[in-house]
Scaffold this motif. Structure first.
Motif, short mmCIF file in Angstrom:
data_model
loop_
_atom_site.label_atom_id
_atom_site.label_comp_id
_atom_site.label_asym_id
_atom_site.label_seq_id
_atom_site.Cartn_x
_atom_site.Cartn_y
_atom_site.Cartn_z
N THR A 194 -2.21 -9.62 -2.01
CA THR A 194 -1.03 -8.84 -1.62
C THR A 194 -1.35 -8.00 -0.38
O THR A 194 -0.61 -8.03 0.61
CB THR A 194 -0.56 -7.95 -2.79
OG1 THR A 194 -0.49 -8.74 -3.96
CG2 THR A 194 0.79 -7.35 -2.50
N ASP A 216 0.44 -5.85 -12.15
CA ASP A 216 1.26 -4.95 -11.32
C ASP A 216 0.62 -3.56 -11.49
O ASP A 216 -0.56 -3.46 -11.88
CB ASP A 216 2.73 -5.00 -11.76
CG ASP A 216 3.66 -4.26 -10.80
OD1 ASP A 216 3.90 -4.78 -9.70
OD2 ASP A 216 4.12 -3.15 -11.12
N ASN A 247 7.23 -2.32 -4.15
CA ASN A 247 8.58 -2.84 -4.37
C ASN A 247 9.57 -1.69 -4.39
O ASN A 247 9.35 -0.69 -5.06
CB ASN A 247 8.62 -3.58 -5.71
CG ASN A 247 7.91 -4.92 -5.64
OD1 ASN A 247 8.25 -5.76 -4.81
ND2 ASN A 247 6.91 -5.11 -6.49
N GLY A 305 -0.99 -0.46 -12.77
CA GLY A 305 -1.64 -0.09 -14.02
C GLY A 305 -2.26 -1.26 -14.78
O GLY A 305 -2.84 -1.06 -15.85
N ASN A 340 -4.73 -1.56 -6.10
CA ASN A 340 -5.01 -2.91 -5.61
C ASN A 340 -4.39 -3.14 -4.24
O ASN A 340 -5.08 -3.49 -3.27
CB ASN A 340 -4.49 -3.93 -6.64
CG ASN A 340 -4.57 -5.35 -6.11
OD1 ASN A 340 -3.77 -5.76 -5.28
ND2 ASN A 340 -5.56 -6.10 -6.55
N VAL A 341 -3.09 -2.93 -4.12
CA VAL A 341 -2.39 -3.29 -2.89
C VAL A 341 -2.75 -2.35 -1.74
O VAL A 341 -3.09 -2.80 -0.63
CB VAL A 341 -0.86 -3.30 -3.13
CG1 VAL A 341 -0.12 -3.63 -1.85
CG2 VAL A 341 -0.51 -4.31 -4.22
N ALA A 361 2.79 2.38 -3.53
CA ALA A 361 2.69 2.96 -4.88
C ALA A 361 3.93 2.57 -5.69
O ALA A 361 4.00 1.46 -6.21
CB ALA A 361 2.51 4.46 -4.80
P1 NAD Z 1 -2.14 -0.11 -8.82
O1 NAD Z 1 -1.93 0.41 -10.18
O2 NAD Z 1 -3.37 -0.92 -8.55
O3 NAD Z 1 -2.12 1.08 -7.76
C1 NAD Z 1 -1.06 2.00 -7.68
C2 NAD Z 1 -1.55 3.14 -6.80
O4 NAD Z 1 -0.46 4.03 -6.57
C3 NAD Z 1 -2.66 3.97 -7.43
O5 NAD Z 1 -3.58 4.34 -6.44
C4 NAD Z 1 -1.91 5.19 -7.94
O6 NAD Z 1 -2.74 6.33 -8.07
C5 NAD Z 1 -0.91 5.36 -6.84
N1 NAD Z 1 0.21 6.23 -7.16
C6 NAD Z 1 0.94 6.26 -8.30
N2 NAD Z 1 1.86 7.24 -8.23
C7 NAD Z 1 1.70 7.81 -7.02
C8 NAD Z 1 2.35 8.89 -6.35
N3 NAD Z 1 3.37 9.52 -6.91
N4 NAD Z 1 1.92 9.20 -5.10
C9 NAD Z 1 0.91 8.54 -4.53
N5 NAD Z 1 0.26 7.53 -5.10
C10 NAD Z 1 0.65 7.18 -6.33
O7 NAD Z 1 -0.83 -0.96 -8.45
P2 NAD Z 1 -0.68 -2.08 -7.33
O8 NAD Z 1 -0.85 -3.39 -7.99
O9 NAD Z 1 -1.49 -1.71 -6.15
O10 NAD Z 1 0.88 -1.96 -6.99
C11 NAD Z 1 1.38 -1.05 -6.02
C12 NAD Z 1 2.77 -1.49 -5.57
O11 NAD Z 1 2.71 -2.80 -5.03
C13 NAD Z 1 3.82 -1.55 -6.67
O12 NAD Z 1 5.07 -1.23 -6.13
C14 NAD Z 1 3.80 -3.01 -7.09
O13 NAD Z 1 5.00 -3.42 -7.72
C15 NAD Z 1 3.63 -3.65 -5.73
N6 NAD Z 1 3.11 -5.02 -5.74
C16 NAD Z 1 1.94 -5.32 -6.36
C17 NAD Z 1 1.44 -6.62 -6.32
C18 NAD Z 1 0.12 -6.99 -6.91
O14 NAD Z 1 -0.32 -8.13 -6.69
N7 NAD Z 1 -0.58 -6.12 -7.62
C19 NAD Z 1 2.19 -7.61 -5.68
C20 NAD Z 1 3.38 -7.28 -5.05
C21 NAD Z 1 3.83 -5.97 -5.09
#
Ligand code: NAD
Length: 424
Positions: free
Chosen positions: A197, A153, A324, A155, A228-229, A301
């Motif tokens: 995703t 997820d 989410n 980080g 990632n997403v 994010a």
């Molecule tokens: P990640 O850590 O790969 O990326 C998060 C991104 O959000 C980073 O670019 C970060 O710099 C940015 N970010 C953080 N705070 C921010 C802010 N205040 N303003 C703008 N950008 C900001 O995480 P991820 O896996 O891409 O997850 C992102 C979202 O998708 C989360 O809500 C996670 O729960 C959801 N999600 C992830 C997956 C998965 O497979 N990784 C699946 C379903 C849902």
């Protein structure tokens, strides 16, 4: 009659938000009182202290959690978040949403989530490995391939999942790839999991745009979060022909009316680690990004970024909830009253990740591996079915799309609990 004895364990705005969503959905489908509280509240949780030796020889103790919301419909499933603002309440809310999501798309899983209060960018690679392994070590007796299967997820990533899988395997004395999903391909990861995703978000956006008769080449997209997403959503939507006009991460947001070259942004990220000072677009603020005129706005994010403060100012046609819980309940109400924005709710929109995690787990358990084409084909088939069921529920009961998705997810979990009895 059930009477809720509510502890303050999970108390937080985001947990309250998830609970209010549940209450609204439970009312809408007349969920019997006797089943409500045990469907709503997390089944169990574990809080752990994680001492980690730092590169300078000192020791820092981090705090970590795992919440298993529901184990009635299968092993629990859900990511692990490494972020400085993680709270037990946030993890509880995310675990609850995982339950509805898995259930909505028909996966044989319950819902869970994990988290550690840490800013991973402040740790060296060695420190991050020590923390990841220690977290898994503390989870060994709480999770398992048939009990609870974590994934990445915010980080966390493939490499971290690899360390965790190795730690668990060393503990049980044999390789156990099915203990986590989102692993590197070399140790049992699935083709297509890394992009799943974002690919799912983009696929659903394309489907809804087709319903709305908006051609992809005329589509502009603003994306908050380029991890990632967010980055995989950007890549997939630009491959479909849409123009990505804004991207952002925690260091800043960037806008280019002509369209941002996503591959260039990804290359920049590879070397710089963050988008700060990216020169392929002009800097704007993350708040401005959310209010840009665009066809599709993709929060990718963290939670609660679309609020009652900015909901009136959104200028998109589609709000695709890749993150989410990005929309507060108050904002949801405002958007519903406006009636000019189609929301693709999180439990549907970002379900591609857990769907391909399910495929990865199946491949691990059967030791038989699929091609990327097979994975994508099966992913899109499940998304089509889930979208159709949400649209049918929406039409049948005149629900909002979020309420339609949540009621479908919640009903199945409640039915499982009803059928099994009080214990699960
Ligand atoms: P990640 O850590 O790969 O990326 C998060 C991104 O959000 C980073 O670019 C970060 O710099 C940015 N970010 C953080 N705070 C921010 C802010 N205040 N303003 C703008 N950008 C900001 O995480 P991820 O896996 O891409 O997850 C992102 C979202 O998708 C989360 O809500 C996670 O729960 C959801 N999600 C992830 C997956 C998965 O497979 N990784 C699946 C379903 C849902």
């Amino acid at each position: 009659m059930s009477k809720a004895i509510v502890s303050t364990l999970y108390d937080s705005d985001v947990f309250k938000m998830a609970c209010r969503q549940f209450d609204k959905a439970a009312d809408a489908i007349n969920l019997p009182e006797a089943i409500r509280d045990r469907t709503k509240y997390p089944r169990r949780c574990l809080a752990v202290s994680l001492p980690v030796k730092r590169d300078d020889g000192s020791v820092t103790v981090f705090e970590g959690y795992r919440v298993q919301h529901n184990l009635s419909t299968g092993p629990a499933k859900g990511g692990i978040r490494f972020h400085q603002h993680v709270t037990l309440g946030e993890v509880g809310a995310l675990a609850m949403w995982m339950s509805w999501k898995c259930s909505l798309v028909g996966l044989p899983y319950g819902g869970a989530k994990g988290g550690v209060i840490v800013d991973p960018s402040k740790l060296s690679e060695t420190e991050l490995e020590h923390l990841s392994r220690r977290y898994m070590q503390e989870m060994v007796n709480f999770i398992g391939p048939h009990t609870d299967v974590p994934a990445p997820d915010v980080g966390t990533n493939e490499k971290i999942m690899g360390w965790m899988m190795d730690t668990y395997s060393n503990h049980v004395g044999h390789i156990s790839p099915a203990i986590v999903t989102g692993k590197p391909i070399a140790i049992g990861g699935s083709q297509g999991r890394r992009e799943a995703t974002g690919a799912g978000v983009a696929y659903l956006v394309k489907k809804y745009l087709t319903d709305m008769k908006i051609p992809l080449p005329k589509t502009t997209v603003a994306i908050q979060g380029f991890g990632n997403v967010g980055s995989e959503t950007a890549l997939a939507l630009s491959n479909y022909g849409a123009k990505i006009i804004a991207i952002s991460d925690y260091t800043g947001a960037f806008y280019n009316a002509q369209g941002i070259d996503i591959r260039r942004a990804l290359k920049y990220l590879q070397y710089q680690k963050v988008l700060h000072d990216f020169d392929g677009a002009e800097p704007i603020s993350n708040e401005q990004l959310l209010e840009l005129k665009c066809t599709v706005l993709v929060p990718a994010a963290l939670e609660r970024v679309v609020t009652d403060k900015n909901a009136k100012k959104l200028k998109c046609r589609v709000l695709a909830e890749a993150a989410n819980g990005p929309t507060t309940n108050a904002a949801d109400k405002i958007i519903e009253a406006r009636g000019d924005i189609e929301i693709i709710p999180d439990v549907l929109c970002n379900s591609g990740g857990v769907i391909v995690s399910y495929f990865e787990w199946l491949q691990n358990l059967s030791n038989f591996y699929w091609s990327r084409d097979e994975v994508m084909q099966k992913l899109f088939a499940i998304l089509d079915k889930a979208k159709d069921s949400v649209e049918a529920q929406k039409k049948k009961f005149q629900f909002s799309r979020r309420l339609a998705a949540l009621t479908l997810g919640i009903q199945r979990v409640a039915d499982a609990k009803q059928s099994r009895g009080l214990f699960p």
